[in-house]
Write a protein that holds these residues in place. Structure first.
Motif, PDB file in Angstrom:
ATOM      1  N   CYS A  11       0.802  -1.225   0.000  1.00 39.80           N
ATOM      2  CA  CYS A  11       0.000   0.000   0.000  1.00 39.80           C
ATOM      3  C   CYS A  11       0.834   1.273   0.000  1.00 39.80           C
ATOM      4  CB  CYS A  11      -0.957   0.007   1.186  1.00 39.80           C
ATOM      5  SG  CYS A  11      -0.137  -0.209   2.796  1.00 39.80           S
ATOM      6  N   GLN A  12       2.100   1.183   0.385  1.00 38.80           N
ATOM      7  CA  GLN A  12       2.925   2.389   0.414  1.00 38.80           C
ATOM      8  C   GLN A  12       3.091   2.999  -0.979  1.00 38.80           C
ATOM      9  OE1 GLN A  12       4.000  -0.635   1.208  1.00 38.80           O
ATOM     10  NE2 GLN A  12       5.701  -1.161  -0.162  1.00 38.80           N
ATOM     11  N   VAL A  13       2.970   2.166  -2.035  1.00 39.68           N
ATOM     12  CA  VAL A  13       3.133   2.693  -3.398  1.00 39.68           C
ATOM     13  C   VAL A  13       1.915   3.502  -3.824  1.00 39.68           C
ATOM     14  CG1 VAL A  13       4.599   0.757  -4.031  1.00 39.68           C
ATOM     15  CG2 VAL A  13       2.167   0.662  -4.571  1.00 39.68           C
ATOM     16  N   LEU A  89      -7.246   1.973  -7.612  1.00 43.79           N
ATOM     17  CA  LEU A  89      -6.011   1.899  -6.836  1.00 43.79           C
ATOM     18  C   LEU A  89      -4.832   1.508  -7.732  1.00 43.79           C
ATOM     19  CD1 LEU A  89      -7.205   0.182  -3.525  1.00 43.79           C
ATOM     20  CD2 LEU A  89      -6.688   2.603  -3.920  1.00 43.79           C
ATOM     21  N   ASP A  90      -5.082   0.597  -8.654  1.00 42.30           N
ATOM     22  CA  ASP A  90      -4.023   0.193  -9.577  1.00 42.30           C
ATOM     23  C   ASP A  90      -3.556   1.373 -10.416  1.00 42.30           C
ATOM     24  OD1 ASP A  90      -2.423  -1.822 -11.024  1.00 42.30           O
ATOM     25  OD2 ASP A  90      -3.759  -1.326 -12.681  1.00 42.30           O
ATOM     26  N   LEU A  91      -4.503   2.145 -10.946  1.00 48.67           N
ATOM     27  CA  LEU A  91      -4.145   3.297 -11.765  1.00 48.67           C
ATOM     28  C   LEU A  91      -3.450   4.375 -10.944  1.00 48.67           C
ATOM     29  CD1 LEU A  91      -4.258   4.837 -14.447  1.00 48.67           C
ATOM     30  CD2 LEU A  91      -6.582   5.580 -13.845  1.00 48.67           C
ATOM     31  N   ARG A  92      -3.826   4.510  -9.688  1.00 48.21           N
ATOM     32  CA  ARG A  92      -3.254   5.544  -8.818  1.00 48.21           C
ATOM     33  C   ARG A  92      -1.730   5.444  -8.745  1.00 48.21           C
ATOM     34  NH1 ARG A  92      -5.021   8.778  -4.473  1.00 48.21           N
ATOM     35  NH2 ARG A  92      -3.441   9.169  -2.900  1.00 48.21           N
ATOM     36  N   ARG A  93      -1.206   4.231  -8.832  1.00 51.07           N
ATOM     37  CA  ARG A  93       0.251   4.037  -8.734  1.00 51.07           C
ATOM     38  C   ARG A  93       1.000   4.743  -9.860  1.00 51.07           C
ATOM     39  NH1 ARG A  93       1.346  -2.215  -8.750  1.00 51.07           N
ATOM     40  NH2 ARG A  93      -0.185  -2.115 -10.444  1.00 51.07           N
ATOM     41  N   TYR A  94       0.352   4.868 -11.027  1.00 44.90           N
ATOM     42  CA  TYR A  94       1.051   5.296 -12.226  1.00 44.90           C
ATOM     43  C   TYR A  94       0.522   6.583 -12.845  1.00 44.90           C
ATOM     44  CZ  TYR A  94       2.492   0.394 -11.915  1.00 44.90           C
ATOM     45  OH  TYR A  94       2.979  -0.805 -11.474  1.00 44.90           O
ATOM     46  N   LEU A  95      -0.369   7.273 -12.162  1.00 45.71           N
ATOM     47  CA  LEU A  95      -0.978   8.471 -12.750  1.00 45.71           C
ATOM     48  C   LEU A  95       0.006   9.622 -12.914  1.00 45.71           C
ATOM     49  CD1 LEU A  95      -4.587   8.844 -11.273  1.00 45.71           C
ATOM     50  CD2 LEU A  95      -3.921   8.767 -13.682  1.00 45.71           C
TER      51      LEU A  95
END
Length: 389
Positions: A11-13, A89-95
């Motif tokens: 979750c830190q990512v 949440l998956d997209l949030r990592r790379y936005l």
């Protein structure tokens, strides 16, 4: 695991450098976040309220699906198939700071994985659904320019067959809007009734209130006009300016105290047409005031009355900016009987817009936002199945 649990384990990512709180804090309690414990709050607050982040909707929904009474592992008898992909949440990592191929990779891999499953061929994905804690537009990037926002997940041909429950839909028929999660997660109908009765007896000294920031980067901002009207309303309006007191705008206790002290709550668009504050205001028995039809009326069709004048007030943003209407003058003309009727309708909506706490498995809240979403999905899939015959 890659498409859901791994995101929570790492979750830190999900936490950006500008975030005030680590996203790991919000993962606890099955996505509800930390329980609110306050010496200022009543027992009703302390047992049912959490520091819930809106981006945890996918986690909350997944946990509820695991406890759904009609769940089956046999896809041959399933009426619909839930895909536990944490798209938001998956997209949030790379936005921020990543190229488009990184933003698109998980969605592409998910679709390729689903296509290989035998149950996909039954309706080619039309009986599949997922949940997103981000708005639908975030998954419809139209080009591969790095500067363009979001992913292309919903533009993948096979993804178009999936139904996506999302906090804000758009003009696409396969996206359905569901309520933002609030911080209230009761575990029984009695707790809901207690809260509703409490909201019926509130003293509301302010005619209207607004909690939000001005969005200085936006030209001709509706919010700028709203703040100006509020500040010049001769104490008829209470303003919680999130530009100057941002930490208070993130505090559920502060927001509820504001909204339950107000007759009307202003709900202009922000970064997008909808906002979580709409559901916070309904929870507080505060009549929402909208400035764009897309903020509610064309969105939450499974949840809110078709006759929007029964529970809200509409003020044209264009008329507001042109000086054709003043907020306080518009709201003062609403009679006491009309206010009472609208407030009662708002309070009756409360069970429909909350996500109850089913973790104990002892008591439950019937027909909450989750239940209505599942009923809506089943009807939708049944209709699509019929049209394919």
């Amino acid at each position: 695991m890659r498409f859901n649990q791994d995101l929570l384990t790492n979750c830190q990512v999900l936490t950006r450098s500008i975030d005030k709180t680590s996203m790991c804090e919000y993962v606890q309690n099955s996505g509800f976040g930390p329980r609110i414990i306050s010496s200022e709050a009543s027992g009703l607050w302390n047992s049912n309220w959490f520091w819930t982040n809106q981006f945890m909707l996918e986690v909350i929904f997944h946990d509820r699906m695991k406890k759904y009474k009609c769940l089956t592992n046999d896809s041959l008898v399933a009426s619909a198939i839930f895909v536990p992909y944490y798209a938001g949440l998956d997209l949030r990592r790379y936005l921020w700071g990543f190229n488009t191929s990184m933003r698109d990779s998980s969605g592409f891999d998910l679709i390729n994985w689903l296509k290989q499953k035998p149950q996909w061929k039954t309706m080619w994905g039309k009986d599949h659904f997922l949940v997103s804690s981000r708005i639908a537009r975030d998954f419809r990037r139209k080009s591969d320019r790095k500067s363009d926002w979001g992913s292309n997940f919903r533009f993948l041909p096979e993804s178009k067959n999936l139904s996506m429950l999302t906090i804000e839909s758009g003009p696409w028929e396969n996206d359905i809007a569901v309520p933002y999660p609030t911080s209230f997660h009761p575990s029984s109908d009695d707790q809901v009734l207690q809260w509703q009765n409490l909201m019926r007896t509130q003293n509301r000294p302010y005619l209207f209130s607004f909690a939000g920031a001005s969005r200085t980067r936006q030209k001709n901002s509706t919010r700028k006009e709203i703040i100006r009207h509020c500040q010049s309303s001769n104490k008829l309006c209470k303003l919680l300016d999130c530009n100057s007191v941002g930490h208070e705008c993130d505090d559920p206790l502060k927001l509820m105290n504001l909204f339950r002290s107000s007759i009307f709550c202003l709900q202009p668009p922000g970064d997008s047409l909808t906002r979580r504050s709409t559901f916070d205001s309904i929870l507080a028995g505060c009549i929402p005031v909208f400035f764009h039809p897309g903020s509610a009326y064309t969105q939450y069709l499974w949840y809110l009355p078709k006759n929007y004048s029964n529970y809200s007030v509409f003020i044209s943003a264009t008329d507001l900016k042109l000086g054709k209407v003043r907020i306080e003058e518009k709201l003062v003309t609403v009679s006491k009987d009309e206010v009472a009727s609208m407030r009662e309708e708002v309070i009756r909506l409360i069970p429909r817009i909350i996500y109850g706490d089913r973790r104990s498995g002892v008591e439950s809240v019937e027909d909450d936002a989750f239940d209505l979403a599942i009923k809506g999905v089943l009807k939708r899939v049944d209709r699509l199945r019929g049209s394919d015959l």
